[in-house]
Scaffold this motif. Sequence first.
Motif, PDB file in Angstrom:
ATOM      1  N   ILE A 195       1.083  -0.950   0.109  1.00 41.34           N
ATOM      2  CA  ILE A 195      -0.148   0.018  -0.054  1.00 41.34           C
ATOM      3  C   ILE A 195       1.111   1.198   0.000  1.00 41.34           C
ATOM      4  O   ILE A 195       1.494   1.440   0.976  1.00 41.34           O
ATOM      5  CB  ILE A 195      -0.917   0.053   1.254  1.00 41.34           C
ATOM      6  CG1 ILE A 195      -1.795  -1.151   1.257  1.00 41.34           C
ATOM      7  CG2 ILE A 195      -1.987   1.277   1.285  1.00 41.34           C
ATOM      8  CD1 ILE A 195      -2.683  -1.409   2.462  1.00 41.34           C
ATOM      9  N   PRO A 196       0.887   2.118  -0.965  1.00 37.75           N
ATOM     10  CA  PRO A 196       1.682   3.064  -0.977  1.00 37.75           C
ATOM     11  C   PRO A 196       1.408   4.065   0.144  1.00 37.75           C
ATOM     12  O   PRO A 196       0.561   4.657   0.302  1.00 37.75           O
ATOM     13  CB  PRO A 196       1.601   3.937  -2.394  1.00 37.75           C
ATOM     14  CG  PRO A 196       0.897   2.783  -3.207  1.00 37.75           C
ATOM     15  CD  PRO A 196       0.000   2.030  -2.231  1.00 37.75           C
ATOM     16  N   ASN A 221       1.902   3.861   7.991  1.00 33.41           N
ATOM     17  CA  ASN A 221       1.787   5.113   8.870  1.00 33.41           C
ATOM     18  C   ASN A 221       0.752   6.198   8.470  1.00 33.41           C
ATOM     19  O   ASN A 221       0.059   6.950   9.282  1.00 33.41           O
ATOM     20  CB  ASN A 221       2.719   5.672   9.745  1.00 33.41           C
ATOM     21  CG  ASN A 221       3.416   4.513  10.749  1.00 33.41           C
ATOM     22  OD1 ASN A 221       2.635   4.003  11.608  1.00 33.41           O
ATOM     23  ND2 ASN A 221       4.523   4.335  10.835  1.00 33.41           N
ATOM     24  N   ALA A 222       1.100   6.567   7.253  1.00 35.65           N
ATOM     25  CA  ALA A 222       0.598   7.585   6.448  1.00 35.65           C
ATOM     26  C   ALA A 222      -0.869   7.545   6.284  1.00 35.65           C
ATOM     27  O   ALA A 222      -1.591   8.470   6.248  1.00 35.65           O
ATOM     28  CB  ALA A 222       1.085   7.761   5.027  1.00 35.65           C
ATOM     29  N   ALA A 246      -0.758   5.136  14.229  1.00 32.31           N
ATOM     30  CA  ALA A 246      -1.336   6.243  13.646  1.00 32.31           C
ATOM     31  C   ALA A 246      -2.947   5.985  13.341  1.00 32.31           C
ATOM     32  O   ALA A 246      -3.906   7.044  13.243  1.00 32.31           O
ATOM     33  CB  ALA A 246      -0.701   6.507  12.154  1.00 32.31           C
ATOM     34  N   ILE A 247      -3.505   4.725  13.331  1.00 33.91           N
ATOM     35  CA  ILE A 247      -4.858   4.487  13.372  1.00 33.91           C
ATOM     36  C   ILE A 247      -5.527   5.373  14.250  1.00 33.91           C
ATOM     37  O   ILE A 247      -6.851   5.819  14.150  1.00 33.91           O
ATOM     38  CB  ILE A 247      -4.992   2.821  13.484  1.00 33.91           C
ATOM     39  CG1 ILE A 247      -4.542   2.192  12.274  1.00 33.91           C
ATOM     40  CG2 ILE A 247      -6.449   2.520  13.630  1.00 33.91           C
ATOM     41  CD1 ILE A 247      -5.606   2.170  11.035  1.00 33.91           C
ATOM     42  N   GLY A 248      -5.118   5.341  15.605  1.00 37.05           N
ATOM     43  CA  GLY A 248      -5.673   6.113  16.713  1.00 37.05           C
ATOM     44  C   GLY A 248      -6.169   7.521  16.012  1.00 37.05           C
ATOM     45  O   GLY A 248      -6.934   8.272  17.004  1.00 37.05           O
ATOM     46  N   PHE A 267      -2.353  -4.338  20.058  1.00 42.27           N
ATOM     47  CA  PHE A 267      -3.126  -3.589  19.478  1.00 42.27           C
ATOM     48  C   PHE A 267      -2.483  -2.145  19.953  1.00 42.27           C
ATOM     49  O   PHE A 267      -2.002  -1.795  20.962  1.00 42.27           O
ATOM     50  CB  PHE A 267      -4.553  -3.441  19.958  1.00 42.27           C
ATOM     51  CG  PHE A 267      -5.521  -4.612  19.312  1.00 42.27           C
ATOM     52  CD1 PHE A 267      -6.393  -4.204  18.549  1.00 42.27           C
ATOM     53  CD2 PHE A 267      -5.163  -6.004  19.528  1.00 42.27           C
ATOM     54  CE1 PHE A 267      -7.282  -5.179  17.892  1.00 42.27           C
ATOM     55  CE2 PHE A 267      -6.065  -6.867  18.891  1.00 42.27           C
ATOM     56  CZ  PHE A 267      -7.015  -6.389  18.117  1.00 42.27           C
ATOM     57  N   PRO A 268      -2.728  -1.096  18.944  1.00 37.20           N
ATOM     58  CA  PRO A 268      -2.155   0.257  19.377  1.00 37.20           C
ATOM     59  C   PRO A 268      -3.008   0.751  20.514  1.00 37.20           C
ATOM     60  O   PRO A 268      -4.392   0.783  20.698  1.00 37.20           O
ATOM     61  CB  PRO A 268      -2.455   1.240  18.178  1.00 37.20           C
ATOM     62  CG  PRO A 268      -3.264   0.434  17.360  1.00 37.20           C
ATOM     63  CD  PRO A 268      -3.365  -0.881  17.797  1.00 37.20           C
ATOM     64  N   GLN A 269      -2.318   1.517  21.459  1.00 38.62           N
ATOM     65  CA  GLN A 269      -2.973   2.014  22.558  1.00 38.62           C
ATOM     66  C   GLN A 269      -4.045   3.227  22.305  1.00 38.62           C
ATOM     67  O   GLN A 269      -4.865   3.454  22.770  1.00 38.62           O
ATOM     68  CB  GLN A 269      -1.913   2.564  23.655  1.00 38.62           C
ATOM     69  CG  GLN A 269      -1.195   1.624  24.511  1.00 38.62           C
ATOM     70  CD  GLN A 269      -2.171   0.862  25.160  1.00 38.62           C
ATOM     71  OE1 GLN A 269      -3.176   1.386  25.873  1.00 38.62           O
ATOM     72  NE2 GLN A 269      -1.964  -0.602  25.396  1.00 38.62           N
TER      73      GLN A 269
END
Length: 441
Positions: A195-196, A221-222, A246-248, A267-269
């Motif tokens: 995924i670019p 992360n983008a 970065a999903i957060g 999982f991200p905090q």
Amino acid sequence: MGSLLIFLLVLATTNLHGFEADDMLPSSEAETLFKIMDSMSSDRTWRSSYPQPCQPDSSWPGLECRTGKDNRLHVSRLHFGTLPNPTCKTTATFPSHIFTLPYLQSIFFFNCFTLTKTSLSLPQDAAFNASLEQLSLRSNPALSGPIPPQISKLKSLKILTLSQNHLSGKIPVELFNLSSLVHLDLSYNMLTGTIPFQVGNLNYLVGLDLSYNMLSGSIPNAIGKLGLLQKLDLSSNVLTGTIPDAIGKLSFLVFMALSNNKLSGEFPQGLEKLQGLQYLIMDDNPMSIPLPLHLGKLVKLQELRLADSGYSGTIPESFSQLKNLSTLSLQNNRLTGEIPVGFGGLSHIYHLNLSKNLLGGVIPFSSSFFKRLGRNLDVSGNPGLCLSPSEAYGVKIGVNICGRNNKGSVIPAFSNSQAPPQFVSNSFFVVAAFSVLLFPV
């Protein structure tokens, strides 16, 4: 008086001619349109049936015309494949000259290219449409080959749907120069590569669906730069690594599906910040961690699917706070301990699957809970679970009935067809019989 009458006649004739001119599609556009129709559809003889396709009484299906800045009517919408729109010939191939219709705003092909192999292409050295806002090609199994980078020249594009085709190759980086995109759907193809990171350029994106491809590598992360994103579906690829922190940052996210990948780790905090999240679909990833406590803070969740992912430890009590849950899938993991008592208070749940784990103890659900879920409750494959004798009559959920000693403690379970009679009072049979009358199984 005579000169005035002549003047009025001249004025009326001029207006009439002007009206007729406004009502006619420019000849170059009309010729392009007829070529497209001749190659795509044999429903009608389009040239003779609709010589002036933009006139109000023409009722050309799938066609819409609008007045341009030149005060003339132009083709603004052209849809194929779904009734009442024109159907497509079995010999139809993608008409690249459709992009030369200068005022076209919406193109839609559904189940059009089914037998004759064709590819998505744009005309070379042609003036590109500056008005096109929607390009949708769905369910076209004969549409193959790569996604052309030249699509990035359609600068006004807001909706790009290339789903359920046979497209292959990498996602062209140029695609992410379409700064007006609101919805991007490339699902159900054969796309490869990563995924670019340029996906973060799509500042107005609300929906991103890249599911059911063969994309690899990590989630960039983008993705956290897509501040307006509401739907993210990356399921059924071969993505690896962890879910990026970065999903957060996706505070508007409502739907996130990452199932059937190779994701692992914590999982991200920041996930608990997604207070608008209603659907979290994470089945079939080798996570191999305890279930995160902070998922219980996502209070708007309606569906939580974490099956087939190697989760261990107990089911967090915090999951009982997910009062809006309608579906909870935790099957085929390595979960231990008891089912949280609070699950019985999940008043909106209609599908609960805890099967094929290592859970034990008494199932903490009432008879009304069992009746409400019926076959949508699955706790089978947990040898340590048992059903309270007081709730057992008429309940068939694939577990044994608990026994109790004189102190009321649970003792080894009996078969659910052989509960010992000394533990069942006459009143139980009366209530049970009455239940059968009211709620026949």
